[in-house]
Each structure stands twice: as C-alpha cells, then as structure tokens.
Scaffold this motif. Structure first.
Motif, mmCIF file in Angstrom:
data_model
loop_
_atom_site.group_PDB
_atom_site.id
_atom_site.type_symbol
_atom_site.label_atom_id
_atom_site.label_comp_id
_atom_site.label_asym_id
_atom_site.label_seq_id
_atom_site.Cartn_x
_atom_site.Cartn_y
_atom_site.Cartn_z
ATOM 1 N N ASP A 437 0.762 -1.329 -0.115
ATOM 2 C CA ASP A 437 -0.049 0.029 -0.001
ATOM 3 C C ASP A 437 0.963 1.471 0.124
ATOM 4 O O ASP A 437 0.144 2.179 0.028
ATOM 5 C CB ASP A 437 -0.899 -0.024 1.159
ATOM 6 N N SER A 459 -4.641 5.210 6.512
ATOM 7 C CA SER A 459 -6.016 5.045 7.091
ATOM 8 C C SER A 459 -6.312 3.893 7.845
ATOM 9 O O SER A 459 -7.437 3.369 8.145
ATOM 10 C CB SER A 459 -6.852 5.229 6.014
ATOM 11 N N LYS A 460 -5.181 3.036 8.354
ATOM 12 C CA LYS A 460 -5.494 1.943 9.017
ATOM 13 C C LYS A 460 -4.980 2.020 10.742
ATOM 14 O O LYS A 460 -4.113 3.023 10.814
ATOM 15 C CB LYS A 460 -4.897 0.796 8.320
ATOM 16 N N ASN A 477 -6.772 -5.334 13.723
ATOM 17 C CA ASN A 477 -6.536 -4.218 12.749
ATOM 18 C C ASN A 477 -7.588 -3.472 12.395
ATOM 19 O O ASN A 477 -8.767 -4.140 12.077
ATOM 20 C CB ASN A 477 -5.679 -4.855 11.341
ATOM 21 N N SER A 479 -9.147 -1.469 9.893
ATOM 22 C CA SER A 479 -8.711 -1.213 8.417
ATOM 23 C C SER A 479 -9.248 -0.052 7.644
ATOM 24 O O SER A 479 -8.446 0.363 6.685
ATOM 25 C CB SER A 479 -9.178 -2.519 7.494
ATOM 26 N N LYS A 480 -10.172 0.596 8.304
ATOM 27 C CA LYS A 480 -10.688 1.727 7.305
ATOM 28 C C LYS A 480 -11.096 2.709 8.690
ATOM 29 O O LYS A 480 -11.863 2.587 9.619
ATOM 30 C CB LYS A 480 -11.859 1.536 6.905
ATOM 31 N N SER A 490 -6.392 9.820 6.598
ATOM 32 C CA SER A 490 -5.157 9.332 7.531
ATOM 33 C C SER A 490 -5.019 10.368 8.885
ATOM 34 O O SER A 490 -4.729 11.444 8.500
ATOM 35 C CB SER A 490 -3.907 9.424 6.739
ATOM 36 N N THR A 821 -5.454 -8.766 6.707
ATOM 37 C CA THR A 821 -6.087 -7.577 7.346
ATOM 38 C C THR A 821 -5.597 -6.311 6.626
ATOM 39 O O THR A 821 -6.313 -5.349 6.947
ATOM 40 C CB THR A 821 -5.485 -7.616 8.748
ATOM 41 N N TYR A 823 -3.164 -4.531 6.623
ATOM 42 C CA TYR A 823 -2.479 -3.885 7.359
ATOM 43 C C TYR A 823 -0.779 -3.663 6.910
ATOM 44 O O TYR A 823 -0.216 -4.788 7.207
ATOM 45 C CB TYR A 823 -2.507 -4.065 8.993
#
Length: 823
Positions: A437, A459-460, A477, A479-480, A490, A821, A823
């Motif tokens: 990512d 944003s995690k 985690n 995740s959003k 973020s 996840t 992450y």
C-alpha cells in the motif's frame, strides 16, 4: 611484601604528625589536561595515601607516599648513587612523598569508576590550569574505607577554614566541601602531547593512534581528546558513506561579503579524527570571525596565516557547545553531500572565549528569532548563554537521586520461544514481503488503562497487546479510518481518551474538527466541531492521567489561544469561559499537563508558558532560545518541563529555590524577574552527531521526547529518537552533571514514533516503518563506534531494513497478518 621507606622518621617522628586515616595501596598520577608536557604521568606505581596532623592546630596534610617491595629501595639508591646516610632522608622526602596542605582550594573529591575502582583527585596548585593529582585506589580498598577517608578530609578542611573542631559542624557545613560538579579526567600513562576535555567517558568509542606502547594493554580513552600533533598540510573532500572515512577536513567554502563584524578572536583549530577519536591540531594560530552577511544571515570563518580553513553559515544544526573549563568551543560542519565533521576552537583565556561566545550566540539567536540581540534583556541573554554552556544543572535537593547509575545494565537473553517468523529458513520469504500500500507506520498511542498500543499507518490502525513478559502481540487491525459520512482519512494526531475506550483523531484537512473513534467497535462515531474561527493545532488530556478516568473534557491550543474542549456541549465544543486568547500570534505548537492539571504550552518561537489553570495569564514565561519546540512533556509533579527542539532537548526545573515563592512551582507562582529557571540543553555531543551523520547521511532531528510515566512512580528516564537511533537519557545522570548521559540503540530503519510502556522505565515501544517493537532498555548501549555503526546480528545485514531476529520484545507483522487484514 611491600614496605614504606623511612616510615618512622617521616610519619611518626612526632606525636603532632599522627596518621588519622589511610588508604594502603594505589597509584599516584599527575594529569595535565591542558599542558603540552603530556597528558598523564605515573608518579608512584605503588603508594599509600593518608591524612595526618601537623604541629599547628587545625592544620592537616594529605600525604601520598611511595611503597617499595622489600629490597627495592636500597637497589634504587645504589643505582642513583645515594650512598650517603646523611642524604637518605632528604632523598626520601623529595622522591618518595608528596605532601599537600588539606585546604578547600584543592577541590578534593572522590569518584567511583567501573569495576569498583575509586579515584581521589585534587588540584595541583603549583601547576598549570587544570592540572590534577589522582590517587587510583587498588581494588582491595573497600567503599567503607574510601567513605571514611572522604569524611575525615571534609572535617579537616572545615577545621582549617573555621579554626574550630569539626564536632561543631553540621552535615550542611561539611557538604560545602563536596566538589561533585568537577569531573575527574581519566588517568592513564599516556605520554604523548594529548589534551582531554576532562569529562566522564561516554564512549570507549575510538582507539587512539597517539597512545604510547601500542603493544601494551590499551587503557580506556577519555571521551574527547585533543592532540597537539598536527596533521600534514592538505586539502581534501570527504569520502562517501560506506567507504573508510577520510581523516582530512573538507575544503573551505567561499566567504560571503560581510556587512557587520560581531566577533574576531585568536585561537587554536582542531579537527576530529574518527579512527583515533581525537581532535587533531590543524593550526596553532587562527582567527575565528563571526559576521553578518545578509538579512538575518550570519557566517563563521576560520583563517590561518596562509590558509582559509573553514567557512559555514551559523545555524542551529552546527550544535554549538561551549566548555569554559577547557576554554573550548565545539561545533559541527555539514558538507553539501550530507557528511558531518566536528571542529574545536581552543582559546587562550576565559575572557577571549566569552567575547567569542557573545558574538556567536548573538548571531545564532538573531538568525533563529529574526530579532536584534540588543532588544532582549541582560537576564535573557544570560539564560541563552547558560543553555549553550557545557554545564551541570543547579544543585538537586535529593543527593541520593544523582548518584551515578550502573554504566550499562547487563543484557538479558530473550527467553521466549521464537515465533515462526524467526525461523532462519523463512528469512528470505519474510524479507521479500513488504505491504504494497506504500504506507508506513507514523504515529503511536500507548495505553494507560489497558495494556494496548495503537499504531497509525495511513488510514489503518494496528492494535498490539502488551504481554506479561513485556513483548508485543498483534491483536487486531482497524482497516478503515473514515468520518461518520464515510470519507477515508489518515489521522494527523491521535490521543487515547475515556479509560482507553476512545481514540480522538484529527484530520489534516479539517483543523476545526476532531473525531471520536469507539475502540470497542473500531469505527469513528462522532465528529466534534470545536469552533468556527479557532482551529486545533494540538490537544492534550485535562491532566496527566485523565485518560485513566471518565473525564470527558480535554485541552486544545490554536496558534494564539488556549482552551478547554467539552464534547457534551451542543454546537461548538470549545468552552468560552475557559478560553485564553492572545492578540499577537504566539504560534503555539505543543501542550502538556501535570497530575494536578497544571498546563505547559510551548511555541514555534521556542518559549514556554506555565499556567495553573485555564483562562488567565501565564504564571511563568520561559524565554526562547530560538529553535521551534516540536514536543512538550511535564513530570507528573510539575517539577520538570521537557521541550523537544529539532537538534536538542531543553530540560527546565520549575521549582523555585529562593525568594518569597521558595518551594513553589513556576506553574503556581511567578519566578522573580532576576531568577528565571536555568535551562539544561540536552544534546548529542558534536562528535556523536558527526558519527551519526557519517553512518546515516542525515543530521539530528529528534522525535518528541517523553518522560517515563506511571501513577505513583517517579520520572527517571527520557526517551526520544533521531533517524534510526533510539536515545535514552538518564535523568539522574543529567541532574548529576554527567557528560553524554545517554544510551542508544540503532535500527536499520528510521524510528517513526516511540514511547515508554506505561508504568515502566524499562521497556520502550518503537514504531518502525513496517514493524512495531518493544525493546528492553537493557538493550540500549553506550554510544561507541560499534553501537553507532550498528550490530544487526546473524539474521540481518547492514542497510537491509531488518532487525536482529533474536531481539528482545521484537514483533514483526507476518505475511498472513498483512494479507488477511491489509495492514
């Protein structure tokens, strides 16, 4: 068998010369830190030290006498032609005994070193400035014997000073004869012309090419040495990172045209040589000038008789340190390719160094503040000068707290079973995997109420559990991270709240709002509009441990306002009745609170304000040194204020020690105009800055420093990071005036965030770009050449971005965690 030569005649010839206390075995050195005669001379290889009475009342002598093996004295006398009995006693007195009147002018002091070795030191009043005698006790001498010797020495000095028996002296009367703020230089038989800064060694960092008899066992080298042996004439460019460091300084830059001269003084110029760990003399006579070369731009130029040695702009990155004990100014130079070098100027006397210091600090302060030095008060100038001097803190009122800690804790083996990700046969698979990512870990929130840490990555948010044996275990985690309206973002800043059940988040593009994440559900459930016209620069809990309670309110600052936020209000959440707004832009940047809820607010201008409550003027205003403050912390009791600047930390004692407000904190009552608290500027030594830059290609840029914290526990340590290095300062050593009182640990990646585990000063949680790690403080080491370069063990290679696989407390996200996840 050892015997004293002419014991009867010399020591017990009369009842008036009674030996009161004795240390039976040790070595006597004469150490000359500032003399071209040589650094250290071993006078008596085997000797004893004693305190004895004289024929006069209230007068005592410190006596060190040579001890011979049986028959050695007669052999020595024969070799030197001493065959006349009449001359024997005179010979013994002159050659075998050193006698000193026990007076406070000697600055008699005792220091304990590694291996339970005790060192007695006192001034050589007939020698050059800085010369000291040192009696290094044999390992058979016990602490009780040394303590007894020290007590008798204080009592004798008291009797000489006040001409009355020591039985009339109180503990405070005797305490005046403790000269604890004067470090003892390392005594070792080095006969080459070497100069030491006489500071406690913070590194056995380098070997020296100037040590005589290189085949012999190498003695521990002092932290900073200066040799008067010049290098050959040269001009060179620095060698690139990864190759053997060049010993040669870089070529001088062109000198801009000066518009005003601030200082011009004659001095010696020395250049720090990495392999030897010494400052090598380059030129015995140079002119160091400080000039203004443009609007708020200043220049340091150093010229010899036939050569320009150095020309650099005067900025905070030069890490200026003034050491008046050894008449030295030490600073860094950064080349265009990022390489760093350390230089030292040595001046002939204090007055010359003071003139140069005033000119350089004026230039540095004006460059940072864009205000003329002449416009600030004399007291504020003294405040700035004190902060840049290599000095100890003012006397601390709990002597037991400033005793030196053990130099280095023993490393403990990691006793847990390796996880599957430690298996060597899977190493290459793990190394090849990295999240796709493009995000990295960037923020860390350590739980107070529950053993959890939260790491923000884009944003995690990753959640990590603290295990009972002080390791991290990946828990879940989130995740959003998105607004209640579904907009992904973020978080710019996060803070745990309401017994660690909530996480308060700030969105970078919306400075007037904050968001509440419910950690039980893992989603943002509220958006709080703070104020239409007043943004949130940063925020903090209502008091030091408020997040352990249900306290709903917290504090916020804008660039020129301080206020309370109450989420229970309808509409805007800012409490108007507890708003303190300034007409001018103070450019506030950081905030912290004490256990009682006292408030400290810092700014990008570099000043700090102390409040006892909201809505009023500050009780105390701590002046700026000029560099922006990027982080702030306060001890729970409010005694210590810790500000983080880019290249140094600033530790301020907020307790008032005199005047009508004696015993009160600067939060509660204002300091008198003429007694601003003296700051302690905590920075890396210029030599270490240069070594860090050599290894990483970067200058110093500290993360916000923090005290260890916990309800009912006292702050003992400070943690921060710069680049790939974790730096931990011992508060006890700082307050005790120790030099370079910090330990380090190097990683292969830059440290993004760091903090102590709540309630502990032994465990530090570290967020790296792609890993989260809990490290035992015992794994931190002295800043030596090896520890600065980094030892990454069998499982890693330098520059690979990997950590030692067996590192205590390490947790690395596995492939399955990341795939499942995201992450």
């Amino acid at each position: 068998m050892f015997v004293l030569r002419n014991v009867g005649k010399l020591l017990f010839g009369s009842s008036n010369q009674e030996s009161m206390v004795e240390l039976s075995q040790g070595q006597l050195y004469l150490v000359r830190p500032l003399s071209p005669k040589g650094y250290s001379e071993l006078l008596f290889k085997d000797s004893s030290a004693r305190i004895r009475r004289t024929a006069q009342d209230f007068q005592y002598q410190l006596v060190v006498q040579r001890v011979y093996e049986e028959g050695e004295a007669e052999l020595l006398a024969e070799e030197e032609g001493e065959d006349a009995e009449a001359d024997a006693e005179s010979f013994a007195v002159e050659r075998d005994e050193k006698t000193f009147l026990l007076d406070e002018a000697l600055h008699f002091r005792i220091e304990k070193r590694e291996g339970s070795e005790f060192v007695l030191a006192w001034r050589d009043l007939s020698g050059d400035a800085g010369d000291v005698y040192e009696f290094v006790c044999d390992h058979s001498i016990t602490a009780a014997q040394v303590d007894r010797f020290e007590l008798v020495a204080k009592q004798c000095q008291y009797e000489r000073k006040y001409r009355k028996p020591h039985t009339t002296a109180s503990d405070e009367d005797l305490f005046q004869f403790e000269f604890v703020g004067q470090p003892i230089p390392q005594a070792s038989p080095i006969h080459s012309p070497v100069l030491t800064r006489s500071i406690e060694s913070s590194d056995s960092m380098f070997s020296s090419k100037h040590v005589a008899n290189s085949g012999a066992k190498r003695e521990k080298i002092p932290e900073l040495q200066i040799t008067d042996e010049p290098e050959p004439e040269h001009e060179a460019t620095p060698v690139k990172k990864g190759k053997e460091r060049s010993l040669l300084p870089p070529k001088a830059a062109a000198h801009p045209e000066a518009t005003e001269l601030l200082a011009a003084e004659i001095s010696e110029l020395h250049f720090f040589d990495f392999p030897s760990g010494a400052f090598v003399l380059q030129d015995s006579t140079v002119t160091a000038t400080v000039t203004e070369v443009g609007t708020w731009q200043y220049w340091l130029q150093i010229r010899g008789a036939d050569k320009d040695w150095l020309g650099i702009p005067i900025v905070s990155d030069m890490n200026p340190i003034f050491n008046f004990e050894f008449l030295s100014f030490i600073f860094n130079q950064f080349a265009e390719d990022g390489s760093a070098y350390s230089w030292l100027l040595r001046f002939k006397d204090t007055a010359t160094l003071e003139r140069f210091q005033e000119g350089l600090l004026q230039a540095l302060w004006e460059q940072l503040n864009e205000t003329k030095w002449s416009k600030i008060k004399d007291k504020e100038r003294d405040y700035v000068a004190d902060a840049f001097n290599d000095l100890a803190m003012e006397e601390y009122d709990r002597p037991e707290d400033i005793e030196e800690e053990e130099e280095e804790e023993q490393e403990r083996e990691d006793d847990r079973a390796p996880s599957e990700h430690y298996d060597s046969d899977e190493e290459e698979d793990d190394r090849e995997f990295e999240p796709k990512d493009g995000e990295v870990n960037k923020q860390l929130a350590v739980g107070y109420k529950h053993d959890r840490s939260f790491v923000v990555r884009g944003s995690k948010i990753g959640v990590f559990k603290h295990t009972p044996n002080n390791h991290l275990e990946f828990s879940t985690n989130i995740s959003k991270v998105q607004t209640p309206g579904g907009e992904l973002f973020s978080p710019k800043k996060v803070m745990l709240h309401n017994e660690d059940r909530n996480l308060i988040l700030q969105k970078d593009s919306d400075p007037n709002s904050l968001y509440r994440m419910d950690l039980e559900y893992g989603k943002v459930v509220d958006e709080w509009k703070i104020h239409e016209d007043i943004p949130v620069v940063t925020f903090a809990p209502e008091n030091k441990f408020a997040q352990m309670t249900h306290e709903p309110t917290f504090l916020g600052v804008s660039h020129n306002a301080l206020y309370r936020v109450d989420p229970r209000l309808s509409g805007s959440k800012l409490v108007d009745a507890q708003l303190k707004q300034y007409a001018s832009k103070n450019d506030f940047s950081a905030i912290a609170t004490t256990e009682k809820g006292y408030i400290a607010v810092a700014s990008n201008k570099g000043d700090v304000r102390l409040f006892d409550r909201l809505g009023i003027n500050a009780k105390t205003h701590i002046p700026a040194l000029g560099e922006a403050i990027i982080g702030l912390d306060v001890s729970a009791d409010g005694r210590w204020v810790l500000a983080t600047c880019k290249t140094y930390l600033l530790l301020v004692d907020a307790l008032q020690k005199s005047g009508k407000n004696e015993g009160k904190l600067g939060f509660e009552k204002p300091f008198a105009a003429d007694s601003k608290p003296q700051p302690r500027r905590l920075g890396l030594t210029p030599e270490h800055v240069a070594q860090f830059a050599y290894e990483t290609g970067k200058g110093v840029h500290f993360t916000p420093a923090k005290f260890n914290t916990g309800e009912g526990s006292e702050e003992t340590s400070i943690i921060t990071a710069t680049g790939p290095y974790i730096i931990e300062w011992s508060l006890k050593k700082v307050l005790g005036g120790k030099k370079a009182p910090y330990m380090i640990k190097r990683y292969t990646d830059d440290v993004k965030a760091d903090d102590f585990k709540f309630g502990s000063d032994k465990n530090v949680i570290v967020a790296l770009p792609h890993e989260v790690n809990m490290v035992d403080r015992a794994r931190l080491k002295k800043p030596t050449r090896e520890s600065i370069a980094g030892d990454f063990g069998i499982g890693g290679r330098r520059g690979s971005g990997r950590i030692n696989q067996r590192e205590s407390g390490r947790y690395k996200l596995g492939k399955d965690d990341v795939v499942k996840t995201a992450y």
